[in-house]
Write a protein that holds these residues in place. Structure first.
Motif, PDB file in Angstrom:
ATOM      1  N   ASP A  34      18.224 -51.192  52.955  1.00 51.46           N
ATOM      2  CA  ASP A  34      17.205 -50.150  52.981  1.00 51.46           C
ATOM      3  C   ASP A  34      17.466 -49.238  51.776  1.00 51.46           C
ATOM      4  OD1 ASP A  34      15.231 -48.379  53.733  1.00 51.46           O
ATOM      5  OD2 ASP A  34      15.856 -48.265  55.824  1.00 51.46           O
ATOM      6  N   ARG A  35      16.617 -48.241  51.584  1.00 48.89           N
ATOM      7  CA  ARG A  35      16.794 -47.263  50.504  1.00 48.89           C
ATOM      8  C   ARG A  35      16.506 -45.866  51.037  1.00 48.89           C
ATOM      9  NH1 ARG A  35      17.960 -50.284  45.482  1.00 48.89           N
ATOM     10  NH2 ARG A  35      17.484 -52.418  46.100  1.00 48.89           N
ATOM     11  N   PHE A  36      17.101 -44.869  50.396  1.00 46.26           N
ATOM     12  CA  PHE A  36      16.746 -43.491  50.727  1.00 46.26           C
ATOM     13  C   PHE A  36      15.358 -43.202  50.182  1.00 46.26           C
ATOM     14  CE2 PHE A  36      21.488 -42.671  50.613  1.00 46.26           C
ATOM     15  CZ  PHE A  36      21.598 -42.442  51.980  1.00 46.26           C
ATOM     16  N   THR A  37      14.547 -42.477  50.962  1.00 49.23           N
ATOM     17  CA  THR A  37      13.253 -42.021  50.473  1.00 49.23           C
ATOM     18  C   THR A  37      13.473 -40.809  49.559  1.00 49.23           C
ATOM     19  OG1 THR A  37      12.913 -40.470  52.299  1.00 49.23           O
ATOM     20  CG2 THR A  37      12.196 -42.762  52.643  1.00 49.23           C
ATOM     21  N   ILE A  38      12.429 -40.396  48.860  1.00 55.12           N
ATOM     22  CA  ILE A  38      12.545 -39.217  47.997  1.00 55.12           C
ATOM     23  C   ILE A  38      12.867 -37.961  48.815  1.00 55.12           C
ATOM     24  CG2 ILE A  38      11.317 -37.682  46.418  1.00 55.12           C
ATOM     25  CD1 ILE A  38      12.288 -40.318  45.160  1.00 55.12           C
ATOM     26  N   PRO A  39      12.168 -37.688  49.944  1.00 54.26           N
ATOM     27  CA  PRO A  39      12.557 -36.515  50.735  1.00 54.26           C
ATOM     28  C   PRO A  39      14.006 -36.571  51.203  1.00 54.26           C
ATOM     29  CG  PRO A  39      10.372 -37.236  51.384  1.00 54.26           C
ATOM     30  CD  PRO A  39      10.929 -38.309  50.472  1.00 54.26           C
ATOM     31  N   GLU A  40      14.481 -37.757  51.600  1.00 52.75           N
ATOM     32  CA  GLU A  40      15.871 -37.892  52.034  1.00 52.75           C
ATOM     33  C   GLU A  40      16.832 -37.642  50.874  1.00 52.75           C
ATOM     34  OE1 GLU A  40      14.856 -41.265  55.455  1.00 52.75           O
ATOM     35  OE2 GLU A  40      15.742 -41.861  53.546  1.00 52.75           O
ATOM     36  N   SER A  41      16.500 -38.179  49.710  1.00 56.65           N
ATOM     37  CA  SER A  41      17.334 -37.943  48.528  1.00 56.65           C
ATOM     38  C   SER A  41      17.383 -36.457  48.203  1.00 56.65           C
ATOM     39  CB  SER A  41      16.780 -38.723  47.328  1.00 56.65           C
ATOM     40  OG  SER A  41      16.734 -40.114  47.599  1.00 56.65           O
TER      41      SER A  41
END
Length: 412
Positions: A313-320
């Protein structure tokens, strides 16, 4: 961001059009321009009431993730700093910088000094009351030279002296759920007392397990808090979980939960120990790696089975952004948003630095709490700020407004 949450007004100068779009959407006054051009030909556009100079020159050439050109040029840059203060012609200095092959990004570390000298030479404005600079740890020797020059007030400084100190700060010791070390300079005019070191609010993160393989089950073990008077550092899981519970939050970590708990591990995009194939690994119960512009390339695994199958999976922009301590609902805009996230100073760290520099104290609990949410900005305000910052696009950095058809579709 930090100034905003502390109640101070600011105006930004930003080269990147995408970062400008985010700032306009957030309601932050910004001039889309080259800082060097602003100093040389548009200096009078900066209000005379501005008495704090804050910034972070580009870090790529100094960063351990780069090719090291800036680190190799440290002694050269120190020489040019002294030449600027000694009064040597700046045009000749620019020619010499070019002739000696100094990376233009590296040379921008001289820019804050040039802005100060410009303000001192101006007849209709006062020298900056406070100067705050941030960079990667490799730049600390240059900040030490800055501090020495500012304390001395010689040459072109014309007797203008500052109380100045610089330090290396670890972001996790200030409540940022990320390990990131930064070199910070704080200088201010006499009369406000000595510049005291910042007071850490959290314990440092110490990786004690040594080398491990991602297939080891201890990736999901939980480190116990170290005994002490301060709370331990903040983990990725804690930060993301708290952000997900805020009203209308775009952070949704349900995909990362197992039995109600957030459990995942992250495999870095960067190698470690000099081996590009040796990717670092962090558990969700630990702080994040340093958030860079490549954070979207970090791989997130919910289980060892996913890791073995390559199902990441990847971090989303809000999560980042949350891992950088931006508000959960910050209005990231434009393109290259992961790069924008990684380029930024973590706002929570910035609040501690600016609060110390401007008020000689630490941010209040209510200020830190308010910094988790961004108040909506009317579209009319965004449009007005864009008109001010990019209204005459001929004055913006060259080619910055030439967009491809594909990019135009996603433009705000």
């Amino acid at each position: 961001m930090a100034a905003h949450f502390l109640g101070f007004k600011s105006i930004g100068i930003e080269w990147d059009r995408n970062a400008c779009e985010t700032r306009y959407a957030a309601g932050l006054p910004t001039i889309h321009a080259d800082v060097s051009v602003m100093r040389e030909t548009r200096f009078d556009e900066i209000p005379k009431s501005v008495d704090v100079l804050a910034g972070g020159p580009p870090c790529q050439s100094f960063s351990v993730a780069g090719n090291g050109a800036g680190r190799e040029a440290l002694e050269t840059v120190k020489e040019f700093m002294h030449r600027l203060v000694d009064g040597e012609d700046e045009a000749e200095i620019d020619k010499d910088l070019h002739a000696r092959g100094v990376d233009p990004r590296t040379a921008l570390v001289l820019e804050p000094l040039r802005w100060l000298l410009k303000a001192i030479d101006a007849e209709d404005r006062d020298p900056y009351s406070v100067i705050v600079l941030e960079q990667v740890p490799a730049v600390l020797p240059l900040w030490e030279v800055y501090a020495k020059l500012l304390r001395g007030g010689e040459g072109r400084l014309k007797g203008v002296k500052y109380e100045a100190e610089c330090w290396e700060l670890k972001t996790e010791q200030f409540g940022v759920p990320q390990t990131r070390t930064r070199a910070v300079l704080v200088a201010r005019r006499p009369g406000h007392g000595a510049v005291e070191p910042l007071e850490a609010t959290h314990l440092p993160f110490v990786l004690q397990r040594g080398k491990r393989n991602a297939a080891q089950a201890d990736l999901f073990a939980t480190d116990s808090a170290v005994a002490g008077t301060k709370p331990r550092w903040l983990s990725m899981a804690e930060a993301l979980d708290a952000a997900s519970k805020l009203k209308d939050s775009p952070v949704d970590v349900s995909r990362l939960r197992t039995g109600g708990d957030i459990n995942f591990f992250v495999v870095s995009n960067y190698g470690s120990g000099g081996d590009p194939k040796n990717r670092g690994k962090r558990r969700s119960s630990e702080p994040a790696f340093t958030v860079t512009g490549k954070i979207s390339r970090n791989k997130v695994y919910k289980s060892l089975a996913e890791y073995e199958s390559g199902d990441s999976d990847r971090f989303t922009i809000p999560e980042s952004g949350v891992l950088q301590t931006f508000p959960h609902n910050f209005p990231w805009s434009g393109n290259d948003q992961a790069q924008q996230v990684g380029n930024a100073v973590p706002p929570r760290l910035g609040m501690h630095v600016l609060s110390r520099a401007l008020r000689s104290d630490s941010p209040r609990a209510d200020e830190l709490a308010a910094a988790t949410t961004w108040l909506p900005v009317p579209r009319t305000t965004t449009d007005e700020l864009r008109e001010i910052g990019c209204g005459d696009q001929s004055r913006c950095p060259p080619d910055e407004h030439k967009v491809t058809r594909a990019r135009r579709k996603s433009a705000p």
